[in-house]
Design an enzyme around this catalytic site. Structure first.
Site, short mmCIF file in Angstrom:
data_model
loop_
_atom_site.label_atom_id
_atom_site.label_comp_id
_atom_site.label_asym_id
_atom_site.label_seq_id
_atom_site.Cartn_x
_atom_site.Cartn_y
_atom_site.Cartn_z
N HIS A 182 0.83 -1.20 0.00
CA HIS A 182 0.00 0.00 0.00
C HIS A 182 0.87 1.25 0.00
O HIS A 182 1.74 1.40 0.85
CB HIS A 182 -0.92 0.01 1.22
N ASP A 194 0.09 4.29 0.86
CA ASP A 194 -0.07 5.07 2.09
C ASP A 194 0.41 4.31 3.32
O ASP A 194 0.35 4.84 4.44
CB ASP A 194 -1.52 5.53 2.27
N GLY A 249 -10.68 -2.35 2.73
CA GLY A 249 -11.48 -1.83 3.83
C GLY A 249 -12.06 -2.97 4.63
O GLY A 249 -11.79 -4.15 4.37
N HIS A 263 -9.33 -7.72 -1.55
CA HIS A 263 -8.98 -8.01 -0.16
C HIS A 263 -10.05 -8.96 0.39
O HIS A 263 -11.23 -8.59 0.49
CB HIS A 263 -8.99 -6.73 0.68
N GLU A 318 -8.85 -12.01 5.18
CA GLU A 318 -7.85 -11.55 6.14
C GLU A 318 -8.47 -11.57 7.54
O GLU A 318 -7.97 -12.22 8.45
CB GLU A 318 -7.38 -10.14 5.81
N ASP A 369 2.56 -5.56 2.54
CA ASP A 369 1.34 -4.88 2.95
C ASP A 369 1.62 -3.41 3.27
O ASP A 369 1.44 -2.55 2.42
CB ASP A 369 0.67 -5.59 4.13
#
Length: 367
Positions: free
Chosen positions: A23, A25, A183, A210, A213, A302
């Site tokens: 990611h 960010d 999200g 995603h 998880e 990640d």
């Protein structure tokens, strides 16, 4: 599986690596966070001391508190609201990955989270692509080669997935190679975004979801059988469909068998999985069993800032926990390249032209 060779971090850093789940960010340099906050007048940081901030990010991610973990992204996204900031963060991302020996990476981010400073979605994408190109050029001058493909992420709790899917397709020939949704899984199933996934399939475009998880098998099943995902972002909870038999063997359920039989790539992120509670520890991470059962495993970072990690460090932790050697690391790396969203001939060129020769040289040098 290869024999344990007690590989050092420095040796692993020399290996040509591929990364599919990272990611933007979640990978900022702490000093960059501080400097961007000052430049943009962002006053929300817990501290402006670079060393203390780095520690805060790691401790917050390790705290076991989802609220504190998510707060870390409030700050990184908070300082990524201008064109200049996005260009800088993307360029430094490319440099940092290349310096760690990553030769191919797919880096994802959610354009809809970077509009507070007045940018449009297209301007966000163009700024990030410009930054990646700048970083690639700077890395090349430093002797490090890297190629980066971009994944555009839609937030599963929002209602912009169709818009982001169309944005991704619009930039497919400029460096955007795929689409993602991210999200909270619970309460926000991927089927809420079926229109976007159907559009992407009509456009012959790649996407990952995603899934598996935090929520488990229903999320994986929907991502595969309703949405048609190419890969599973994390997917670690597929182990919930694998049981130990009385004889000591393993009995796989229909979903686990399907994932393995169809060679569905799992984007596993060991350190992150431990932080979020998807695994108790690196030593107890299901990757060991999934590797033995020859699922299509890939290893990923990640969020490098929050986990205080790199691709080399993820590999080093697995080598220590499971006794992996060069053959295992090459297997993970080739899996990642096979599963990437690059065209087939370009994947082969990286595998045969860089990855396999690079590992062969390292194996020869350490024998």
């Amino acid at each position: 599986m290869g024999m344990s060779q007690n590989l050092t971090l420095e040796q692993i850093r020399q290996a040509p690596k591929a990364l599919l789940h990272d990611h933007l960010d979640g990978g900022l340099r702490p000093r960059t966070v501080v400097e961007l906050a000052e430049a943009q007048g962002y006053t929300g940081l817990p501290t402006t001391d670079v060393a203390q901030l780095e520690t805060w990010f790691r401790e917050s991610a390790d705290s076991g508190s989802l609220e504190r973990y998510l707060e870390t992204f409030t700050h990184t996204v908070g300082v990524m609201q201008s064109r200049e900031a996005l260009v800088r963060v993307a360029a430094e991302c490319a440099e940092d990955l290349a310096a760690d020996g990553v030769v191919y990476a797919e880096v994802r981010y959610a354009p809809e989270q970077h509009l507070e400073g007045g940018l449009t979605l297209d301007q966000v994408v163009e700024a990030v692509l410009e930054g990646f190109e700048q970083g690639r050029e700077r890395a090349a001058r430093a002797g490090n080669q890297i190629r980066i493909g971009t994944l555009l992420t839609a937030m599963r709790h929002a209602a912009r997935s169709q818009e982001i899917a169309e944005l991704a397709v619009r930039y497919r020939d400029a460096g955007v190679v795929g689409f993602d949704i991210a999200g909270a899984e619970a309460g926000y199933p991927p089927t809420r975004h079926l229109d976007a996934f159907e559009y992407l399939r009509r456009e012959n475009f790649h996407f990952t979801i995603h899934a598996g998880e935090a929520f488990g098998l229903p999320s994986i099943w929907e991502a595969l059988q309703w949405c048609g995902t190419d890969r599973l972002g994390h997917g670690v909870r597929i182990v919930d469909d694998i049981e130990s038999s009385p004889s000591g063997g393993l009995r796989m359920g229909r979903l686990a068998n399907y994932v393995r039989d169809k060679r569905i790539p799992l984007e596993l992120c060991p350190s992150s999985n431990v932080q979020t509670g998807a695994a108790d520890s690196i030593e107890k991470h299901p990757i060991g069993m999934l590797r033995r059962q020859r699922f299509r495993i890939t290893v990923n970072t990640d969020n490098r800032l929050q986990s205080g990690t790199t691709m080399s460090e993820e590999f080093a932790k697995l080598c220590e926990a499971f006794g992996y050697g060069w053959d295992d690391l090459q297997w993970f790396t080739v899996n990642a390249m096979k599963s990437s969203f690059l065209p087939f001939d370009e994947r082969l060129a990286l595998i045969n032209g860089h990855i396999k020769p690079g590992f062969a040289q390292l194996k020869w040098a350490t024998e």
